[in-house]
Design an enzyme around this catalytic site. Structure first.
Site, PDB file in Angstrom:
ATOM      1  N   GLN A  87       0.830  -1.199   0.000  1.00 34.81           N
ATOM      2  CA  GLN A  87       0.000   0.000   0.000  1.00 34.81           C
ATOM      3  C   GLN A  87       0.869   1.255   0.000  1.00 34.81           C
ATOM      4  OE1 GLN A  87      -2.348  -2.181   3.399  1.00 34.81           O
ATOM      5  NE2 GLN A  87      -3.343  -0.237   3.034  1.00 34.81           N
ATOM      6  N   ASN A  88       2.163   1.102   0.184  1.00 39.02           N
ATOM      7  CA  ASN A  88       3.054   2.246   0.313  1.00 39.02           C
ATOM      8  C   ASN A  88       3.311   2.917  -1.035  1.00 39.02           C
ATOM      9  OD1 ASN A  88       3.132   1.637   2.993  1.00 39.02           O
ATOM     10  ND2 ASN A  88       5.142   0.676   2.941  1.00 39.02           N
ATOM     11  N   VAL A  89       3.517   4.211  -0.978  1.00 39.28           N
ATOM     12  CA  VAL A  89       3.708   4.999  -2.201  1.00 39.28           C
ATOM     13  C   VAL A  89       5.101   5.623  -2.238  1.00 39.28           C
ATOM     14  CG1 VAL A  89       1.250   5.487  -2.494  1.00 39.28           C
ATOM     15  CG2 VAL A  89       2.633   7.006  -1.057  1.00 39.28           C
TER      16      VAL A  89
ATOM     17  N   HIS B  67      -1.590   1.282  -4.268  1.00 42.12           N
ATOM     18  CA  HIS B  67      -2.035   2.665  -4.072  1.00 42.12           C
ATOM     19  C   HIS B  67      -1.216   3.642  -4.910  1.00 42.12           C
ATOM     20  CE1 HIS B  67      -4.067   1.728   0.084  1.00 42.12           C
ATOM     21  NE2 HIS B  67      -4.729   1.247  -0.952  1.00 42.12           N
TER      22      HIS B  67
ATOM     23  N   CYS C 165      -1.613  12.687 -16.158  1.00 38.72           N
ATOM     24  CA  CYS C 165      -2.502  13.792 -16.475  1.00 38.72           C
ATOM     25  C   CYS C 165      -3.819  13.618 -15.722  1.00 38.72           C
ATOM     26  CB  CYS C 165      -2.756  13.843 -17.981  1.00 38.72           C
ATOM     27  SG  CYS C 165      -3.946  15.117 -18.470  1.00 38.72           S
TER      28      CYS C 165
ATOM     29  N   CYS D  47      -5.052  11.832 -20.262  1.00 36.95           N
ATOM     30  CA  CYS D  47      -4.744  11.836 -21.699  1.00 36.95           C
ATOM     31  C   CYS D  47      -3.381  11.222 -21.993  1.00 36.95           C
ATOM     32  CB  CYS D  47      -4.817  13.261 -22.259  1.00 36.95           C
ATOM     33  SG  CYS D  47      -3.320  14.242 -22.002  1.00 36.95           S
TER      34      CYS D  47
ATOM     35  N   CYS E  24       0.118  19.300 -18.037  1.00 36.60           N
ATOM     36  CA  CYS E  24       0.323  18.305 -19.078  1.00 36.60           C
ATOM     37  C   CYS E  24       0.740  18.962 -20.391  1.00 36.60           C
ATOM     38  CB  CYS E  24      -0.979  17.515 -19.269  1.00 36.60           C
ATOM     39  SG  CYS E  24      -0.916  16.286 -20.592  1.00 36.60           S
TER      40      CYS E  24
ATOM     41  N   CYS F 218      -2.366  18.190 -23.189  1.00 38.29           N
ATOM     42  CA  CYS F 218      -3.679  18.849 -23.171  1.00 38.29           C
ATOM     43  C   CYS F 218      -3.721  20.124 -22.357  1.00 38.29           C
ATOM     44  CB  CYS F 218      -4.743  17.876 -22.683  1.00 38.29           C
ATOM     45  SG  CYS F 218      -4.629  17.527 -20.898  1.00 38.29           S
TER      46      CYS F 218
END
Length: 278
Positions: free
Chosen positions: A109-111, A127, A135, A139, A168, A171
């Site tokens: 679950q760690n980022v 996660h 984006c 996109c 981005c 876009c």
């Protein structure tokens, strides 16, 4: 009588089917690296979002109206991650993966990317990862955070250059952190929903480390492991998780009341001593 952990490990190593050793990790395993947990008394949701409830601040809805504020918070997280180093628990998991090879699966679950920094390869980040972006209009594909984008103190404003980098190129919409927010759902493309549940069906032992189990996919993974005949081994110094409350009365649940790094070293030693590892 419940089997011992050593017996379970030996039996799982001898199986030819449903013999994965899966490890489910949460913020607790990174706390020894100096990263705050989310919901603890010193958790990042408390320190970093003092004016908001997590379920309000950590949403796409909030981001869509307060992009600069959310990015200030995430660039503060970038600073925390850059300063953090893997701890013994991360390194021991990488060593266990080297021992088990295809019998190993890590679900986190760690980022923070510390598992990969420690050498782990077979990792499902359910996660997302705060070192990547995408984006907000979806996109484009997932990208690494621009190298020119500098980390911030929590109260430090974004510069004009930061804001330019956080839009981005295709876009013109805002870029967003590549992480799962409270008002978003798990899916396969970004968060490995189907892949982790397939792994759960093949898991003989699921080790649960450093997570309260407050989100749905970890709960589903544990339920699936049990449904298909596997065992749950929770490593937790307290009896305060969803998994303890939900499964402690079952025959296929075991609680190890030790620090993650200490328990993982013992698990690694048990695997090393078994002569049938291929």
């Amino acid at each position: 009588m419940k089997p011992t952990l050593q017996t379970l490990i030996q039996e799982n190593l001898q199986k030819k089917k449903k013999n994965l050793f899966s490890f489910l990790t949460g913020a607790g395993i990174s706390s020894e690296s100096g990263l705050p947990t989310y919901r603890g008394i010193d958790g990042i949701w408390i320190k970093g979002t003092q004016y908001h409830k997590p379920e309000e601040f950590g949403t796409f809805k909030y981001f869509s109206k307060n992009q600069e504020e959310v990015w200030q918070y995430n660039l503060f997280w970038k600073k925390l991650i850059e300063e953090a180093e893997p701890n013994q628990g991360h390194f021991t998991l990488s060593e266990i993966e080297n021992l088990l090879d295809k019998k190993f699966q890590l679900i986190t679950q760690n980022v923070d990317g510390l598992h990969q920094k420690a050498g782990s390869k077979n990792v499902f980040e359910i996660h997302g990862n705060k070192q990547t972006i995408r984006c907000a209009s979806e996109c484009s594909s997932i990208m690494l955070m621009p190298a020119e984008l500098k980390s911030k103190e929590l109260t430090e404003d974004l510069t004009e250059k930061d804001i330019e980098l956080l839009h981005c190129q295709n876009c013109g919409d805002w870029l967003r952190p590549n992480t799962l927010w409270f008002d978003e759902s798990y899916n396969e493309k970004l968060y490995f929903l189907n892949s982790t549940l397939r792994a759960a069906k093949k898991t003989g032992i699921l080790f649960i480390i450093g997570t309260s189990g407050a989100t749905t996919l970890p709960q589903m993974i544990a339920e699936t492991v049990l449904q298909y005949g596997g065992y749950l081994i929770e490593i937790n110094t307290e009896e305060d998780s969803y998994f303890f409350e939900r499964f402690s009365g079952t025959k296929k649940y075991m609680l190890i009341k030790e620090r993650a790094s200490d328990a993982l070293m013992k698990i690694k030693d048990m695997i090393e001593k078994h002569e049938t590892i291929v």
